[in-house]
Design a protein around this motif. Structure first.
Motif, PDB file in Angstrom:
ATOM      1  N   ARG A 189      -7.507   1.364 -12.109  1.00 24.78           N
ATOM      2  CA  ARG A 189      -6.876   0.042 -11.823  1.00 24.78           C
ATOM      3  C   ARG A 189      -7.166  -0.302 -10.461  1.00 24.78           C
ATOM      4  O   ARG A 189      -7.493   0.482  -9.569  1.00 24.78           O
ATOM      5  CB  ARG A 189      -5.608   0.160 -12.224  1.00 24.78           C
ATOM      6  N   VAL A 190      -6.924  -1.673  -9.882  1.00 25.28           N
ATOM      7  CA  VAL A 190      -7.097  -2.133  -8.712  1.00 25.28           C
ATOM      8  C   VAL A 190      -5.722  -1.802  -7.856  1.00 25.28           C
ATOM      9  O   VAL A 190      -4.517  -1.943  -8.670  1.00 25.28           O
ATOM     10  CB  VAL A 190      -7.212  -3.555  -8.459  1.00 25.28           C
ATOM     11  N   PHE A 191      -5.603  -1.092  -6.601  1.00 25.77           N
ATOM     12  CA  PHE A 191      -4.531  -0.703  -6.215  1.00 25.77           C
ATOM     13  C   PHE A 191      -3.915  -1.649  -5.159  1.00 25.77           C
ATOM     14  O   PHE A 191      -3.061  -2.271  -4.959  1.00 25.77           O
ATOM     15  CB  PHE A 191      -4.577   0.738  -5.373  1.00 25.77           C
ATOM     16  N   VAL A 237      -3.377  10.009   2.928  1.00 23.38           N
ATOM     17  CA  VAL A 237      -1.884   9.867   2.399  1.00 23.38           C
ATOM     18  C   VAL A 237      -0.802  10.609   3.287  1.00 23.38           C
ATOM     19  O   VAL A 237      -1.100  11.614   3.630  1.00 23.38           O
ATOM     20  CB  VAL A 237      -1.838  10.229   1.073  1.00 23.38           C
ATOM     21  N   ASP A 238       0.281   9.976   3.582  1.00 24.20           N
ATOM     22  CA  ASP A 238       1.373  10.541   4.284  1.00 24.20           C
ATOM     23  C   ASP A 238       2.301  11.295   3.198  1.00 24.20           C
ATOM     24  O   ASP A 238       2.242  11.089   1.823  1.00 24.20           O
ATOM     25  CB  ASP A 238       2.174   9.655   5.079  1.00 24.20           C
ATOM     26  N   ARG A 239       3.335  11.831   3.791  1.00 27.00           N
ATOM     27  CA  ARG A 239       4.277  12.621   2.782  1.00 27.00           C
ATOM     28  C   ARG A 239       5.057  11.727   2.020  1.00 27.00           C
ATOM     29  O   ARG A 239       5.515  12.206   1.040  1.00 27.00           O
ATOM     30  CB  ARG A 239       5.089  13.693   3.489  1.00 27.00           C
ATOM     31  N   TRP A 242      -2.877   5.463   4.309  1.00 27.45           N
ATOM     32  CA  TRP A 242      -3.462   4.709   5.438  1.00 27.45           C
ATOM     33  C   TRP A 242      -4.747   4.375   5.425  1.00 27.45           C
ATOM     34  O   TRP A 242      -5.717   5.595   4.897  1.00 27.45           O
ATOM     35  CB  TRP A 242      -3.200   5.796   6.637  1.00 27.45           C
ATOM     36  N   ASN A 243      -5.174   3.172   5.540  1.00 26.13           N
ATOM     37  CA  ASN A 243      -6.813   3.033   5.479  1.00 26.13           C
ATOM     38  C   ASN A 243      -7.265   2.344   6.684  1.00 26.13           C
ATOM     39  O   ASN A 243      -6.779   1.304   7.301  1.00 26.13           O
ATOM     40  CB  ASN A 243      -6.895   1.946   4.016  1.00 26.13           C
ATOM     41  N   ALA A 244      -8.390   2.912   7.414  1.00 25.51           N
ATOM     42  CA  ALA A 244      -9.190   2.392   8.439  1.00 25.51           C
ATOM     43  C   ALA A 244      -9.996   1.400   7.826  1.00 25.51           C
ATOM     44  O   ALA A 244     -10.749   1.499   6.537  1.00 25.51           O
ATOM     45  CB  ALA A 244     -10.031   3.528   9.005  1.00 25.51           C
ATOM     46  N   TYR A 267      -0.353   1.239   3.102  1.00 26.93           N
ATOM     47  CA  TYR A 267       0.278   0.763   1.972  1.00 26.93           C
ATOM     48  C   TYR A 267       0.824   1.512   1.384  1.00 26.93           C
ATOM     49  O   TYR A 267       1.012   2.570   1.207  1.00 26.93           O
ATOM     50  CB  TYR A 267      -1.097   0.381   0.998  1.00 26.93           C
ATOM     51  N   GLY A 268       2.322   0.789   0.683  1.00 24.39           N
ATOM     52  CA  GLY A 268       3.277   1.985  -0.177  1.00 24.39           C
ATOM     53  C   GLY A 268       2.582   2.058  -1.480  1.00 24.39           C
ATOM     54  O   GLY A 268       1.451   1.668  -1.691  1.00 24.39           O
ATOM     55  N   ALA A 269       3.040   3.061  -2.132  1.00 31.61           N
ATOM     56  CA  ALA A 269       2.677   3.275  -3.550  1.00 31.61           C
ATOM     57  C   ALA A 269       2.341   2.045  -4.471  1.00 31.61           C
ATOM     58  O   ALA A 269       1.583   2.427  -5.359  1.00 31.61           O
ATOM     59  CB  ALA A 269       3.664   4.228  -4.147  1.00 31.61           C
ATOM     60  N   ASP A 270       3.120   1.139  -4.168  1.00 24.86           N
ATOM     61  CA  ASP A 270       2.866  -0.279  -4.816  1.00 24.86           C
ATOM     62  C   ASP A 270       1.971  -1.098  -4.406  1.00 24.86           C
ATOM     63  O   ASP A 270       1.335  -2.167  -4.947  1.00 24.86           O
ATOM     64  CB  ASP A 270       4.042  -0.996  -4.962  1.00 24.86           C
ATOM     65  N   GLY A 271       1.073  -0.689  -3.623  1.00 29.44           N
ATOM     66  CA  GLY A 271      -0.273  -1.246  -2.937  1.00 29.44           C
ATOM     67  C   GLY A 271       0.112  -2.726  -1.998  1.00 29.44           C
ATOM     68  O   GLY A 271      -0.616  -3.263  -1.324  1.00 29.44           O
TER      69      GLY A 271
END
Length: 307
Positions: free
Chosen positions: A191-193, A208-210, A215-217, A227-231
């Motif tokens: 799916r699209v995040f 990904v943090d704890r 975190w995306n460059a 981005y949170g887990a909800d995108g």
């Protein structure tokens, strides 16, 4: 970007002037930061205890790599094949060719929580075509193609803290995708995040943090976005160079964000105004990371010695 989203600014750490810096990786065992200059065919290492940087020359372009359960080795994703690398001797042990016969090369990769290496490839033709693939090197060193859409430029491979979600992207689409990822290696519910909201930039390397934030460059956007887990965007880091390429959370408390960058495709005029391009940058955004997952497979020479 919402006005409520906190913004941190990154600062230059190592003026490495990499042509194409990538593969940001923090090794918690040694307390060192590793990265690669793909086009320079170099593996770099930075030690924060003395501020020194060193590098090894690679037999061909090094696109990605992973720490191994055996701390004396790295798993290399070279342009055309995978190999083990002995940090002490500089020797390599070839494992398997990747996409022989295609005009592609290995690109982004990370280990999953089970210690298998997941990676993708990119097209080397012009114009770019979505002809690559996503693969997994298993602990027994068998290679399998994953049932995911063919990318032009694979990137953003990362795994949620529990390992049940895999993130990835095809950079030119400006989307980061997610899928359910089973401990047995099964993949479902692709799916699209999230889709990049800014007018500039493409998604590149991620970590990904704890708390489960991704975190995306963002290449061409001079930023890293969390981005949170909800995108939904929850934080960003501005980077004083236009092409940040990959990120890792490291340092003693895993709270330092390391960011690689690149000089490729920047002409003389652009470099005059972006002289730190190709360097490694750091920021302290307030979240902590997870220890990097390590590849659980072993080189043949080690397995032979153990028998």
């Amino acid at each position: 970007m919402s006005a409520a989203v906190p913004v941190t600014r990154a600062a230059l750490l190592v003026d490495a002037k990499c042509t194409l810096g990538e593969g940001a990786t923090w090794c918690s065992r040694s307390g060192r930061f590793y990265w690669t200059d793909i086009e320079g065919a170099k593996l770099w290492r930075y030690d924060p205890r003395d501020g020194r940087s060193t590098f090894w020359r690679m037999p061909e372009r090094l696109a990605t790599f992973a720490l191994c359960a055996n701390p004396h080795y790295l798993l290399l994703g070279l342009a055309s094949h995978l190999a083990f690398f002995d940090l002490a001797t500089g020797e390599t042990e070839r494992i398997v060719d990747v996409e022989p016969g295609l005009n592609t090369r290995v690109n982004d990769g990370r280990c999953d929580r089970q210690g298998r290496f997941v990676f993708g490839t990119k097209d080397e033709g012009s114009p770019l075509r979505a002809v690559g693939g996503f693969y997994r090197l298993n602990r027994d060193l068998s290679l399998e193609r994953l049932p995911l859409p063919a990318p032009a430029i694979s990137n953003s491979i990362a795994f949620s803290p529990d390992g049940a979600t895999m993130y990835y992207c095809d950079s030119p689409t400006r989307e980061i995708r997610a899928c359910d990822y089973g401990a047995d290696g099964s993949i479902a519910n692709d799916r699209v995040f999230t889709t990049l909201a800014d007018a500039t930039g493409e998604p590149d390397g991620s970590t990904v943090d704890r708390d489960g934030g991704l975190w995306n460059a963002q290449w061409g956007g001079a930023r890293v976005v969390r981005y949170g887990a909800d995108g939904v965007e929850t934080a960003r880091v501005t980077v004083p160079t236009v092409q940040p390429s990959c990120v890792a959370l490291g340092g003693a408390q895993l709270g330092t964000l390391y960011i690689t960058s690149a000089r490729t495709d920047l002409d003389a005029a652009a470099l005059a105004g972006d002289s730190r391009a190709g360097g490694v940058f750091v920021a302290v955004p307030g979240q902590r990371g997870l220890p990097e997952a390590v590849f659980q497979g072993a080189p043949l020479r080690c397995r032979t010695q153990d028998e």
